[in-house]
Scaffold this active site. Structure first.
Site, PDB file in Angstrom:
ATOM      1  N   ARG A  65     -17.641  -5.357  16.638  1.00 55.64           N
ATOM      2  CA  ARG A  65     -16.781  -5.778  15.534  1.00 55.64           C
ATOM      3  C   ARG A  65     -17.095  -5.053  14.233  1.00 55.64           C
ATOM      4  O   ARG A  65     -16.278  -4.996  13.331  1.00 55.64           O
ATOM      5  CB  ARG A  65     -16.849  -7.299  15.345  1.00 55.64           C
ATOM      6  CG  ARG A  65     -15.502  -7.873  14.964  1.00 55.64           C
ATOM      7  CD  ARG A  65     -15.486  -9.369  14.688  1.00 55.64           C
ATOM      8  NE  ARG A  65     -16.077 -10.191  15.697  1.00 55.64           N
ATOM      9  CZ  ARG A  65     -17.247 -10.841  15.536  1.00 55.64           C
ATOM     10  NH1 ARG A  65     -17.924 -10.736  14.417  1.00 55.64           N
ATOM     11  NH2 ARG A  65     -17.700 -11.587  16.499  1.00 55.64           N
ATOM     12  N   TYR A 119       5.801  -2.788  -2.518  1.00 59.81           N
ATOM     13  CA  TYR A 119       6.247  -2.823  -1.118  1.00 59.81           C
ATOM     14  C   TYR A 119       6.617  -4.282  -0.778  1.00 59.81           C
ATOM     15  O   TYR A 119       5.882  -5.204  -1.124  1.00 59.81           O
ATOM     16  CB  TYR A 119       5.063  -2.337  -0.287  1.00 59.81           C
ATOM     17  CG  TYR A 119       5.241  -2.261   1.189  1.00 59.81           C
ATOM     18  CD1 TYR A 119       6.194  -1.430   1.763  1.00 59.81           C
ATOM     19  CD2 TYR A 119       4.390  -2.972   2.028  1.00 59.81           C
ATOM     20  CE1 TYR A 119       6.310  -1.341   3.137  1.00 59.81           C
ATOM     21  CE2 TYR A 119       4.493  -2.878   3.404  1.00 59.81           C
ATOM     22  CZ  TYR A 119       5.463  -2.067   3.950  1.00 59.81           C
ATOM     23  OH  TYR A 119       5.571  -1.971   5.310  1.00 59.81           O
ATOM     24  N   LYS A 216       0.928   6.024   7.671  1.00 64.42           N
ATOM     25  CA  LYS A 216       1.843   7.018   7.096  1.00 64.42           C
ATOM     26  C   LYS A 216       1.221   8.425   7.144  1.00 64.42           C
ATOM     27  O   LYS A 216       1.206   9.035   8.185  1.00 64.42           O
ATOM     28  CB  LYS A 216       2.224   6.602   5.681  1.00 64.42           C
ATOM     29  CG  LYS A 216       2.612   5.112   5.547  1.00 64.42           C
ATOM     30  CD  LYS A 216       3.919   4.807   6.234  1.00 64.42           C
ATOM     31  CE  LYS A 216       4.222   3.319   6.394  1.00 64.42           C
ATOM     32  NZ  LYS A 216       4.099   2.485   5.203  1.00 64.42           N
TER      33      LYS A 216
END
Ligand SMILES: *Cc1c(COP(=O)(O)O)cnc(C)c1O
Length: 403
Positions: A65, A119, A216
């Site tokens: 993790r 956004y 992106k």
């Protein structure tokens, strides 16, 4: 010359490729890329080693993790690319990075001020999720630093910026807004996905926390979801702790894909920036277009601030039709062959979506302060195709509007 002095394009190639992550003990030499280390369990040498524990920082085997060498190499590379950052946390998406950062830095009773051109999912997190935890949020006009200063109250803890704004693409004066925040001891957080640190080293420009959707530009190939947060100490420690509470991990396979994308990011951004500029100049000359919202375009809204503060651009911008209705706009979009209809951006392929952000803005009309034509627009994400082919495609789209 130390590594810190290298230019960003060189850092993109060198970053994260530490010897201990690219070679095997006892072997001379190594491989170019940090291999994919798939792991959940990390083994200890003996019980004494187990009892000693491991520092809670990248580079120490503990448990899956907390990541392994592939994820550490990516985080390390992103820290190196963001001058002023002491560390980077990875998240399974950009939205996870935004949500976790806000939860890490705010507490019940606090207030967040967020930019009105954020956004849309960021707005939903701010106005929806945070409210459930007793944290209030209000949007501020990104083009009005004095207005931001006037909104700050004694419960305000953080300011969330984005520049250029999603969909409307207005560039704001980030150094001035960050200064307003600093004067009042607020944390300034920026969603820096559009420019990345290659185009806008956000911490150097006064922000405290820089968030990116790696989905992106860093991924760059439309095959991966990921987010990152880079910051100075002690903020990065608080964000890391919260991320661990919430069990945020990214897979080593995805980290390796992101590292692969990272290596070519500068050339992709250079290419999509120059194509976007060429296409936006062509669009500006079209009678069907009332405004081109591309920060790199001389004369476009925000261009002067962009020139002052940014070292680069990208292929994402919007434009507004002079005289269209929803059905002629739909004919324009549907006619295009080279522009896929879809969310996201930063991939090698061009994309288009219709945009009508008026309904998600509180402060100003869209677009701000320019001829808004009919108000209907599209957002283009320019990919790596030949720009003349893209222009020819758009020209066919305009012809279809007249049918
Ligand atoms: C896409 C995007 C995000 C969200 O990133 P995901 O990886 O899709 O969750 C955040 N901010 C901006 C500006 C974006 O364009």
């Amino acid at each position: 010359m130390s590594e810190k002095d290298h230019k960003p394009a060189t850092k993109l190639v060198e970053a994260g490729r530490r010897k201990e992550w690219t070679s095997a003990p006892g072997q001379k030499g190594g491989v170019v890329n940090p291999p994919v280390w798939r792991s959940s369990t990390h083994l200890y040498e003996d019980t004494a080693d187990l009892a000693k524990g491991r520092p809670n920082a990248d580079g120490h085997f503990y448990y899956g993790r907390r990541g392994g060498p592939t994820q550490w190499a990516l985080a390390d590379a992103l820290t190196e690319l963001e001058p002023g950052a002491d560390g980077t946390e990875l998240f399974p998406s950009g939205v996870a990075a935004i949500g976790c950062t806000l939860m890490a830095l705010l507490a019940p009773g606090d207030e967040l001020l967020f930019t009105d051109n954020a956004y849309e999912p960021t707005r939903s997190i701010a106005m929806g999720m945070l409210e459930r935890f007793g944290i209030s949020a209000r949007p501020f006009d990104p083009l009005d630093p004095d207005g931001l200063a006037a909104m700050i109250g004694n419960r305000t803890r953080a300011v969330l910026l984005e520049s250029p704004g999603s969909l409307t693409m207005e560039v704001c004066d980030v150094p001035a807004l960050a200064e307003v925040a600093r004067e009042k001891n607020l944390v300034s957080i920026i969603d820096n996905t559009w420019a990345s640190p290659l185009g806008f080293p956000a911490l150097q420009h006064g922000c405290d926390v820089s968030i990116m959707s790696l989905t992106k530009h860093v991924g760059g190939h439309s095959d991966l979801m990921m987010g990152s947060v880079s910051a100075r100490k002690p903020l990065i420690g608080r964000i890391r702790q919260h991320s661990q509470y919430m069990g945020q991990v990214v897979s080593p396979d995805d980290a390796a894909l992101a590292l692969r994308g990272l290596r070519t990011m500068q050339v992709r951004l250079d290419r999509t920036t120059s194509s976007a500029l060429e296409i936006s100049k062509w669009l500006e000359s079209r009678e069907e277009v009332s405004a081109v919202l591309c920060p790199m375009l001389p004369g476009a809204p925000g261009h002067e601030l962009w020139k002052r503060d940014f070292a680069g651009g990208c292929g994402l911008f919007s434009f507004i039709f002079r005289d269209a209705d929803k059905s002629s706009r739909a004919r324009f979009i549907d006619e295009l062959d080279l522009f896929g209809i879809g969310f996201s951006w930063g991939g090698y392929e061009s994309l288009i979506i219709p945009v009508d952000p008026g309904r998600i803005r509180d402060h100003h009309e869209w677009p701000p302060g320019i001829d808004s034509g009919c108000g209907l627009g599209v957002r283009l994400a320019i990919g790596l195709e030949d720009s003349q082919d893209l222009i020819a495609d758009l020209e066919r789209g305009f012809a279809a509007m007249r049918d």
